[in-house]
Design a protein around this motif. Sequence first.
Motif, mmCIF file in Angstrom:
data_model
loop_
_atom_site.group_PDB
_atom_site.id
_atom_site.type_symbol
_atom_site.label_atom_id
_atom_site.label_comp_id
_atom_site.label_asym_id
_atom_site.label_seq_id
_atom_site.Cartn_x
_atom_site.Cartn_y
_atom_site.Cartn_z
ATOM 1 N N PRO A 89 8.626 -6.813 -6.852
ATOM 2 C CA PRO A 89 10.028 -6.653 -7.258
ATOM 3 C C PRO A 89 10.738 -5.453 -6.646
ATOM 4 N N ASN A 90 10.008 -4.394 -6.283
ATOM 5 C CA ASN A 90 10.670 -3.222 -5.709
ATOM 6 C C ASN A 90 10.955 -3.378 -4.212
ATOM 7 N N VAL A 91 10.610 -4.532 -3.645
ATOM 8 C CA VAL A 91 10.911 -4.822 -2.246
ATOM 9 C C VAL A 91 12.285 -5.473 -2.163
ATOM 10 N N MET A 92 13.220 -4.787 -1.511
ATOM 11 C CA MET A 92 14.545 -5.340 -1.266
ATOM 12 C C MET A 92 14.517 -6.079 0.073
ATOM 13 N N GLN A 135 0.823 -1.208 0.000
ATOM 14 C CA GLN A 135 0.000 0.000 0.000
ATOM 15 C C GLN A 135 0.861 1.264 0.000
ATOM 16 N N VAL A 136 2.078 1.151 0.534
ATOM 17 C CA VAL A 136 2.990 2.295 0.582
ATOM 18 C C VAL A 136 3.943 2.275 -0.610
ATOM 19 N N TRP A 137 4.432 1.098 -0.946
ATOM 20 C CA TRP A 137 5.389 0.929 -2.039
ATOM 21 C C TRP A 137 4.792 -0.016 -3.084
ATOM 22 N N PRO A 138 3.879 0.474 -3.915
ATOM 23 C CA PRO A 138 3.242 -0.392 -4.922
ATOM 24 C C PRO A 138 4.242 -0.796 -6.002
ATOM 25 N N GLU A 139 3.866 -1.789 -6.757
ATOM 26 C CA GLU A 139 4.745 -2.276 -7.818
ATOM 27 C C GLU A 139 5.062 -1.149 -8.795
ATOM 28 N N GLY A 140 6.337 -1.034 -9.137
ATOM 29 C CA GLY A 140 6.775 0.032 -10.025
ATOM 30 C C GLY A 140 7.084 1.329 -9.314
ATOM 31 N N GLY A 141 6.865 1.382 -8.005
ATOM 32 C CA GLY A 141 7.109 2.599 -7.243
ATOM 33 C C GLY A 141 8.501 2.635 -6.631
ATOM 34 N N ALA A 142 8.651 3.446 -5.596
ATOM 35 C CA ALA A 142 9.934 3.581 -4.913
ATOM 36 C C ALA A 142 10.329 2.269 -4.239
ATOM 37 N N ARG A 143 11.587 2.199 -3.816
ATOM 38 C CA ARG A 143 12.096 0.964 -3.230
ATOM 39 C C ARG A 143 12.080 1.033 -1.708
ATOM 40 N N VAL A 144 11.874 -0.136 -1.108
ATOM 41 C CA VAL A 144 11.946 -0.269 0.345
ATOM 42 C C VAL A 144 12.831 -1.464 0.654
ATOM 43 N N SER A 145 13.668 -1.321 1.665
ATOM 44 C CA SER A 145 14.534 -2.411 2.113
ATOM 45 C C SER A 145 13.990 -2.943 3.428
ATOM 46 N N LEU A 146 13.647 -4.229 3.457
ATOM 47 C CA LEU A 146 13.041 -4.827 4.641
ATOM 48 C C LEU A 146 14.110 -5.448 5.532
ATOM 49 N N ASN A 147 14.145 -4.983 6.769
ATOM 50 C CA ASN A 147 15.027 -5.535 7.790
ATOM 51 C C ASN A 147 14.129 -6.266 8.788
ATOM 52 N N ILE A 148 13.941 -7.565 8.589
ATOM 53 C CA ILE A 148 13.016 -8.359 9.391
ATOM 54 C C ILE A 148 13.773 -8.968 10.560
ATOM 55 N N MET A 149 13.360 -8.624 11.780
ATOM 56 C CA MET A 149 14.084 -9.064 12.969
ATOM 57 C C MET A 149 13.646 -10.441 13.471
ATOM 58 N N SER A 150 12.615 -11.016 12.867
ATOM 59 C CA SER A 150 12.119 -12.342 13.244
ATOM 60 C C SER A 150 12.545 -13.353 12.175
ATOM 61 N N GLU A 151 13.299 -14.383 12.579
ATOM 62 C CA GLU A 151 13.775 -15.380 11.618
ATOM 63 C C GLU A 151 12.612 -16.101 10.953
ATOM 64 N N THR A 193 15.838 -7.388 -5.128
ATOM 65 C CA THR A 193 17.229 -7.166 -4.755
ATOM 66 C C THR A 193 17.465 -7.759 -3.373
ATOM 67 N N LEU A 194 18.469 -8.605 -3.260
ATOM 68 C CA LEU A 194 18.819 -9.201 -1.974
ATOM 69 C C LEU A 194 20.087 -8.550 -1.451
ATOM 70 N N LEU A 195 20.081 -8.240 -0.160
ATOM 71 C CA LEU A 195 21.234 -7.631 0.498
ATOM 72 C C LEU A 195 21.744 -8.590 1.568
ATOM 73 N N LEU A 196 23.000 -8.964 1.461
ATOM 74 C CA LEU A 196 23.611 -9.867 2.430
ATOM 75 C C LEU A 196 23.961 -9.068 3.679
ATOM 76 N N HIS A 197 23.377 -9.467 4.803
ATOM 77 C CA HIS A 197 23.535 -8.697 6.044
ATOM 78 C C HIS A 197 24.506 -9.418 6.979
ATOM 79 N N GLY A 198 25.667 -8.829 7.187
ATOM 80 C CA GLY A 198 26.646 -9.412 8.099
ATOM 81 C C GLY A 198 27.664 -10.278 7.382
ATOM 82 N N ARG A 199 28.831 -10.455 8.002
ATOM 83 C CA ARG A 199 29.891 -11.250 7.409
ATOM 84 C C ARG A 199 29.668 -12.731 7.699
ATOM 85 N N PRO A 200 29.624 -13.570 6.669
ATOM 86 C CA PRO A 200 29.409 -15.006 6.895
ATOM 87 C C PRO A 200 30.547 -15.627 7.701
#
Length: 398
Positions: A79-82, A50-66, A108-115
Amino acid sequence: MEIDVLRHIALSYSPMVDRNRAVVATRLTVSALKPGSALQADELLQAIAQVWPEGGARVSLNIMSETLLNDLMRAKPLPNVMIEVPSFIASDPANIPVMEQLRANGNTLLLHGRPASSLPREVLPCFKYSIIDLHDDRRKNEAPGHSEPGVTRSIGFIQSGVRTIAEMEASFGRGALAILGWPIEDVISTAGVKAGQPDMGVLVELIRRVDAGEDVDKLDAVLKRDPTLAFQLMRYINSPAFGLSVEISSFRHAIMLLGYKRLKRWLALLLATASKDANMRPVMFASVRRGIFMEQLVGPSGSEEMRGEVFICGVFSLLDRLFHKPFDELLKTIPVPEAVYQALVDASGPYQPYLELARAVETETAPVINEHAEHLLMSLAETNRAVLATLTSAGQLE
């Protein structure tokens, strides 16, 4: 329609800022109030869309729950959800198919932290960027133009944990594409009085004259001293967030349609965004969102007057830093309502709890946000809806 997941999480946000100090995306952090609780990933994605519809701006999700992150990765985000993927999840061979599918979907996937160990070979192409916290950055002490032996990066990186201007500049010097968050306090303390002051002076004078109810011709004469400011004002008033059905072509036309109270609200917004200093752009970003968020918190339960006042309170909440003056001195020249004065000068009064909650959603996690919300007798769902509405409205102003 009520989205149930919003009752069990807390949303907080921060900017992703590139080397030009432009906000290129919003980072949305999702924290569960009770770790391990079952949460609906599809409902969360519905709210985000509702905030970032398809084709709109990008959002990067930092989900704290595994658990929620694993479910969300399998729920076909737009697709615009990173998606930020912690290294331990990326290292699990069982997750290879879903990461390959997300990549194929355009996410887009972002690797968070050093493996802890090398990632599976199939996984590496799935990640476009990595997020490296400054504290863990093995290159943070290298001299400009020199690379630390044994430290190579095959993908671009985004730096988190930056607290000062010097750290920010060093991160960009090492090749960071962006930083997460913004060192607001340090930016303000090191900025000095720079370009943009003439704009601010004209705005302060306009606010005074509007507050005094002076004639339109006198207001127009003041505005004409700064054509750039006049353009900014027309741009904001004609934006979708303002909600007018006709285009406003002149300052006189604006006053006729808006009236002095509503005009003063938008002059306040422009006052917080008048500086031309590039390092101040994310500070302005924060000011505008604070004002909109506080107004959303008050919502339909508050009067029009209260909504306008809490908006100004949020927008003005960083003016002391922008002007390099304490609020008690600054507000002698800028007229504000008494409750706004109490919140900004004395950290007291009816609007102070709203300002504290606005600050919390910029940096804190679920328990802290929930504590501030409960002080206002608000639920997490109400707070989260205000966050999402804020990011929607703010996006329309950009």
